[in-house]
Design a protein around this motif. Structure first.
Motif, PDB file in Angstrom:
ATOM      1  N   ASP A  15      -2.743   3.388  -2.103  1.00 10.24           N
ATOM      2  CA  ASP A  15      -2.899   2.357  -1.074  1.00 10.24           C
ATOM      3  C   ASP A  15      -1.853   2.519   0.027  1.00 10.24           C
ATOM      4  N   VAL A  16      -0.630   2.822  -0.361  1.00 10.21           N
ATOM      5  CA  VAL A  16       0.452   3.024   0.609  1.00 10.21           C
ATOM      6  C   VAL A  16       0.135   4.223   1.498  1.00 10.21           C
ATOM      7  N   LEU A  17      -0.238   5.335   0.880  1.00 11.50           N
ATOM      8  CA  LEU A  17      -0.531   6.541   1.661  1.00 11.50           C
ATOM      9  C   LEU A  17      -1.744   6.349   2.569  1.00 11.50           C
ATOM     10  N   SER A  18      -2.740   5.648   2.086  1.00  8.45           N
ATOM     11  CA  SER A  18      -3.914   5.362   2.908  1.00  8.45           C
ATOM     12  C   SER A  18      -3.532   4.495   4.106  1.00  8.45           C
ATOM     13  N   ALA A  19      -2.727   3.474   3.864  1.00  9.82           N
ATOM     14  CA  ALA A  19      -2.294   2.588   4.950  1.00  9.82           C
ATOM     15  C   ALA A  19      -1.491   3.361   5.988  1.00  9.82           C
ATOM     16  N   LEU A  20      -0.605   4.233   5.538  1.00  5.72           N
ATOM     17  CA  LEU A  20       0.264   4.967   6.456  1.00  5.72           C
ATOM     18  C   LEU A  20      -0.417   6.199   7.054  1.00  5.72           C
ATOM     19  N   PRO A  23      -2.591   6.462  12.349  1.00  3.81           N
ATOM     20  CA  PRO A  23      -1.504   6.598  13.327  1.00  3.81           C
ATOM     21  C   PRO A  23      -0.972   5.266  13.876  1.00  3.81           C
ATOM     22  N   LEU A  24      -1.847   4.296  14.105  1.00  5.54           N
ATOM     23  CA  LEU A  24      -1.389   3.011  14.638  1.00  5.54           C
ATOM     24  C   LEU A  24      -0.568   2.254  13.605  1.00  5.54           C
ATOM     25  N   ARG A  25      -1.024   2.265  12.345  1.00  3.99           N
ATOM     26  CA  ARG A  25      -0.264   1.582  11.290  1.00  3.99           C
ATOM     27  C   ARG A  25       1.067   2.277  11.048  1.00  3.99           C
ATOM     28  N   LEU A  26       1.080   3.601  11.118  1.00  2.00           N
ATOM     29  CA  LEU A  26       2.330   4.345  10.974  1.00  2.00           C
ATOM     30  C   LEU A  26       3.287   3.973  12.101  1.00  2.00           C
ATOM     31  N   LEU A  62      -1.866  -3.138   5.918  1.00  2.00           N
ATOM     32  CA  LEU A  62      -0.442  -2.943   5.616  1.00  2.00           C
ATOM     33  C   LEU A  62       0.059  -3.966   4.601  1.00  2.00           C
ATOM     34  N   ARG A  63      -0.371  -5.195   4.745  1.00  2.00           N
ATOM     35  CA  ARG A  63       0.036  -6.272   3.826  1.00  2.00           C
ATOM     36  C   ARG A  63      -0.549  -6.059   2.436  1.00  2.00           C
ATOM     37  N   ASP A  64      -1.849  -5.795   2.368  1.00  2.00           N
ATOM     38  CA  ASP A  64      -2.521  -5.640   1.073  1.00  2.00           C
ATOM     39  C   ASP A  64      -2.049  -4.407   0.309  1.00  2.00           C
ATOM     40  N   SER A  65      -1.571  -3.399   1.037  1.00  4.23           N
ATOM     41  CA  SER A  65      -1.084  -2.186   0.377  1.00  4.23           C
ATOM     42  C   SER A  65       0.350  -2.338  -0.113  1.00  4.23           C
ATOM     43  N   GLY A  66       1.020  -3.404   0.324  1.00  2.78           N
ATOM     44  CA  GLY A  66       2.402  -3.632  -0.093  1.00  2.78           C
ATOM     45  C   GLY A  66       3.430  -3.006   0.829  1.00  2.78           C
TER      46      GLY A  66
END
Length: 115
Positions: A15-20, A23-26, A62-66
């Motif tokens: 989940d973390v890697l998917s969220a990051l 590019p915008l979330r990163l 970002l929130r749901d992935s922690g």
């Protein structure tokens, strides 16, 4: 309004890697990496994003992935990077991702200058 955040032991690497991986979330995480709490509007200003509604999905991912804490404060939401939780779960991961993002940015700048 209250947001659901996963407990530290519920954070999953995929989940973390998917969220990051977006590019915008990163870019959001890079802003939050400076430390402290940031309101959504200030993060959007740094990123040059004008539409708050566009970001609703990204905040949730970002929130749901922690990756971030998000909590209401008046008419705004405050964002904080969950550095301690991420560093406890995956030591060195966040540091490596931030270094990689900075390296990619530098390589793109050099490539753009060469053109």
């Amino acid at each position: 309004m209250s947001f659901r955040h996963p407990d530290r032991d519920q954070i999953r690497i995929e989940d973390v890697l998917s969220a990051l991986g977006n590019p915008l979330r990163l870019a959001v995480v890079r802003v939050l990496d400076a430390g402290g709490e940031h309101n959504c509007s200030s993060v959007l200003g740094v990123l040059g994003v004008t539409s708050k509604s566009t970001m609703t999905h990204h905040w949730r991912v970002l929130r749901d992935s922690g990756v971030i804490w998000q909590h209401p404060s008046g008419r705004e939401n405050l964002l904080t990077l969950r550095r301690e939780d991420l560093d406890t779960r995956y030591p060195g991961l966040l540091k490596a991702i931030m270094a990689g993002a900075l390296g990619d940015e530098a390589a793109q700048a050099v490539s753009a200058q060469a053109r």
